[in-house]
Design a protein around this motif. Sequence first.
Motif, PDB file in Angstrom:
ATOM      1  N   VAL A   1      71.953  32.980  35.245  1.00 51.54           N
ATOM      2  CA  VAL A   1      71.241  33.312  36.486  1.00 51.54           C
ATOM      3  C   VAL A   1      70.390  34.561  36.281  1.00 51.54           C
ATOM      4  N   GLU A   2      70.977  35.592  35.693  1.00 47.11           N
ATOM      5  CA  GLU A   2      70.237  36.830  35.462  1.00 47.11           C
ATOM      6  C   GLU A   2      69.046  36.594  34.539  1.00 47.11           C
ATOM      7  N   GLU A   3      69.262  35.844  33.490  1.00 51.27           N
ATOM      8  CA  GLU A   3      68.205  35.563  32.518  1.00 51.27           C
ATOM      9  C   GLU A   3      67.051  34.800  33.168  1.00 51.27           C
ATOM     10  N   VAL A   4      67.393  33.798  33.959  1.00 51.41           N
ATOM     11  CA  VAL A   4      66.357  32.943  34.544  1.00 51.41           C
ATOM     12  C   VAL A   4      65.605  33.669  35.664  1.00 51.41           C
ATOM     13  N   ILE A   5      66.310  34.458  36.467  1.00 52.96           N
ATOM     14  CA  ILE A   5      65.615  35.229  37.502  1.00 52.96           C
ATOM     15  C   ILE A   5      64.607  36.182  36.862  1.00 52.96           C
ATOM     16  N   ALA A   6      65.018  36.840  35.782  1.00 53.48           N
ATOM     17  CA  ALA A   6      64.098  37.753  35.092  1.00 53.48           C
ATOM     18  C   ALA A   6      62.894  37.001  34.545  1.00 53.48           C
ATOM     19  N   ALA A   7      63.126  35.816  34.001  1.00 54.34           N
ATOM     20  CA  ALA A   7      62.022  35.033  33.433  1.00 54.34           C
ATOM     21  C   ALA A   7      61.096  34.497  34.519  1.00 54.34           C
ATOM     22  N   ALA A   8      61.663  34.234  35.712  1.00 56.75           N
ATOM     23  CA  ALA A   8      60.853  33.697  36.803  1.00 56.75           C
ATOM     24  C   ALA A   8      60.047  34.771  37.516  1.00 56.75           C
ATOM     25  N   GLY A   9      60.474  36.011  37.391  1.00 52.44           N
ATOM     26  CA  GLY A   9      59.884  37.106  38.140  1.00 52.44           C
ATOM     27  C   GLY A   9      58.366  37.173  38.163  1.00 52.44           C
ATOM     28  N   PRO A  10      57.677  37.049  37.017  1.00 52.31           N
ATOM     29  CA  PRO A  10      56.216  37.169  37.033  1.00 52.31           C
ATOM     30  C   PRO A  10      55.508  36.139  37.898  1.00 52.31           C
ATOM     31  N   GLY A  11      56.138  34.999  38.163  1.00 47.00           N
ATOM     32  CA  GLY A  11      55.495  33.968  38.973  1.00 47.00           C
ATOM     33  C   GLY A  11      55.982  33.916  40.398  1.00 47.00           C
ATOM     34  N   LEU A  12      56.956  34.745  40.752  1.00 44.69           N
ATOM     35  CA  LEU A  12      57.599  34.655  42.058  1.00 44.69           C
ATOM     36  C   LEU A  12      56.713  35.251  43.149  1.00 44.69           C
ATOM     37  N   ALA A  13      56.469  34.478  44.198  1.00 49.12           N
ATOM     38  CA  ALA A  13      55.684  34.973  45.325  1.00 49.12           C
ATOM     39  C   ALA A  13      56.481  36.024  46.094  1.00 49.12           C
ATOM     40  N   PRO A  14      55.805  37.023  46.684  1.00 60.00           N
ATOM     41  CA  PRO A  14      56.521  38.093  47.395  1.00 60.00           C
ATOM     42  C   PRO A  14      57.407  37.599  48.529  1.00 60.00           C
ATOM     43  N   ASP A  15      57.028  36.497  49.169  1.00 63.35           N
ATOM     44  CA  ASP A  15      57.810  35.995  50.303  1.00 63.35           C
ATOM     45  C   ASP A  15      58.714  34.825  49.932  1.00 63.35           C
ATOM     46  N   ALA A  16      58.825  34.521  48.650  1.00 67.03           N
ATOM     47  CA  ALA A  16      59.686  33.410  48.222  1.00 67.03           C
ATOM     48  C   ALA A  16      61.155  33.768  48.450  1.00 67.03           C
TER      49      ALA A  16
END
Length: 287
Positions: free
Chosen positions: A71-86
């Motif tokens: 979970v920690e690894e994937v959240i970090a990897a997803a971060g650059p594409g995550l919308a502010p209101d997601a």
Amino acid sequence: MATIAFLGTGLLGSAFAEAAAKRGDTVTAWNRSADKVRQLEQFGVKAAAKPADAVRGASRVHLVLKDDAVVEEVIAAAGPGLAPDAVLIDHTTTLPGLTAARAERLKAQGIRYLHCPVFMGPPAARNAQGSMMVAGPRALFDSVKDALAPMTGRLQYMGERADLAAVNKLFGNAMIIAMSAAMADVLTIAQASGVAPADAIDLLKLLDLNAMVAGRGANMAKGNFAASFELAMARKDVRLMLETCGARPLAVLPAIAARMDQLIAAGHGAKDASVLGIDAVAPGSAA
């Protein structure tokens, strides 16, 4: 309909993604094994090469992963594409302490996060059956509850305490695993006795397990061990089970016998067999 992402498309995640696409959502998915995502393309799910690509433009991001580390690894990897209101909707079964820490850290980072573990297998996920528990900010839950409801037969908000759904998931899985182990031992007794496995399982249908939880379980939680089935007599019955099985491998009965012996030696033999839980409800045991 919504634009959403699924990170993790094992058996449960792929079932969720398939069902969401069939409901009309625009679904993008990522999985470490790309073949598992490509199998979903037949349902209209778009495959992404990276977590950040999958979440780009998504209003909700569903995590269906193995454990806390992933979970920690994937959240970090997803971060650059995550919308502010997601909103991150984490369905992973995780350690309560790490879940609480994760929720606090993500809140400080301005990331909206709910922990939403489930009691359901892939068929239930495809057919909106089973249960989903949610823990996290009430206002955030209220903002997504109408979107989560079509995913499950029962949506249960547990409260704002971030780790409460994680704890309750462990409660449920402990019961599921313990019952599976107990049924395995029942089948071993049946094997040793020349009884067909299906006949042994049919006998269990005579037991009202819900009533046992409501009755004996409620008494255990209160620390009420007034005897209706004395521990000493229950230990005798376990001895008969063990002797019947002989050298055959057993899942839980030997450990239960050992714990019963400890409690009888401590003077609890005349109490109800539910005294097995005495240490869990003793004063100060919640500390």
